[in-house]
Design a protein around this motif. Structure first.
Motif, mmCIF file in Angstrom:
data_model
loop_
_atom_site.group_PDB
_atom_site.id
_atom_site.type_symbol
_atom_site.label_atom_id
_atom_site.label_comp_id
_atom_site.label_asym_id
_atom_site.label_seq_id
_atom_site.Cartn_x
_atom_site.Cartn_y
_atom_site.Cartn_z
ATOM 1 N N GLU A 44 0.609 -1.395 -0.010
ATOM 2 C CA GLU A 44 -0.167 -0.200 -0.162
ATOM 3 C C GLU A 44 0.818 1.066 0.089
ATOM 4 O OE1 GLU A 44 -0.480 -2.386 2.349
ATOM 5 O OE2 GLU A 44 -2.383 -3.406 1.394
ATOM 6 N N GLY A 70 -5.784 -10.276 -7.047
ATOM 7 C CA GLY A 70 -6.482 -10.364 -5.896
ATOM 8 C C GLY A 70 -5.358 -10.414 -4.517
ATOM 9 N N SER A 72 -1.969 -8.857 -2.326
ATOM 10 C CA SER A 72 -1.586 -7.544 -1.747
ATOM 11 C C SER A 72 -1.145 -6.568 -2.763
ATOM 12 C CB SER A 72 -0.667 -7.546 -0.680
ATOM 13 O OG SER A 72 0.541 -8.256 -1.037
ATOM 14 N N THR A 75 -3.905 -5.517 -5.222
ATOM 15 C CA THR A 75 -4.918 -4.584 -4.561
ATOM 16 C C THR A 75 -4.146 -3.277 -4.475
ATOM 17 O OG1 THR A 75 -5.785 -6.489 -3.321
ATOM 18 C CG2 THR A 75 -6.118 -4.332 -2.394
ATOM 19 N N TYR A 78 -4.284 -1.573 -7.806
ATOM 20 C CA TYR A 78 -5.820 -1.362 -8.256
ATOM 21 C C TYR A 78 -6.285 -0.020 -7.851
ATOM 22 C CZ TYR A 78 -10.828 -2.158 -8.670
ATOM 23 O OH TYR A 78 -12.061 -1.858 -9.215
#
Length: 138
Positions: A44, A70, A72, A75, A78
């Motif tokens: 992230e 799908g 980490s 994601t 995304y």
């Protein structure tokens, strides 16, 4: 429109894929950035940093290739797709990278995206010698 390719994976897959592509074709025609999530890291954090970079360069098409749909890394990437200049693929492999770099140099449209997916899948095969074939000695 310029293009930047981001290879993002768990561990060293992204850098290995990049090294292999360079071995085959030499210098790639686009800037490539590598992101390798390491144990203890947070995808992230990189995703937020990349989104800021992308927003500051709206004249550049960002093609992001990730390893697992799908997971980490996917994601985190995304979140970048809210920006119009981002194309995100998962299941990256050498066929996919070479297709993006060599077969589709212009900004990607829907037809290009379908062809890139087809190219990526075409190299996934199961092969086995027939038991009837004799093994050649070298």
């Amino acid at each position: 429109m310029k293009r930047k390719i981001v290879l993002a994976s768990h561990g060293g897959l992204a850098s290995g894929l990049y090294d292999t592509a360079k071995m085959i074709v030499g210098k790639l025609p686009f800037d490539v950035e590598i992101y390798s999530l390491q144990p203890g890291g947070l995808a992230e954090d990189y995703g937020r940093k990349l989104k800021k970079e992308i927003a500051a360069h709206m004249n550049t098409e960002y093609v992001i290739l990730t390893d697992l749909y799908g997971a980490s890394v996917f994601t985190a990437m995304y979140l970048c797709t809210k920006l119009d200049n981002v194309r995100l693929f998962s299941g990256m492999n050498l066929n996919m990278l070479l297709s993006v770099c060599l077969e589709h140099p212009a900004p990607l449209n829907e037809t290009d995206i379908e062809q890139i997916l087809h190219d990526a899948k075409s190299g996934i095969q199961f092969t086995q010698q027939s038991k009837e074939c004799e093994r050649e000695e070298f």
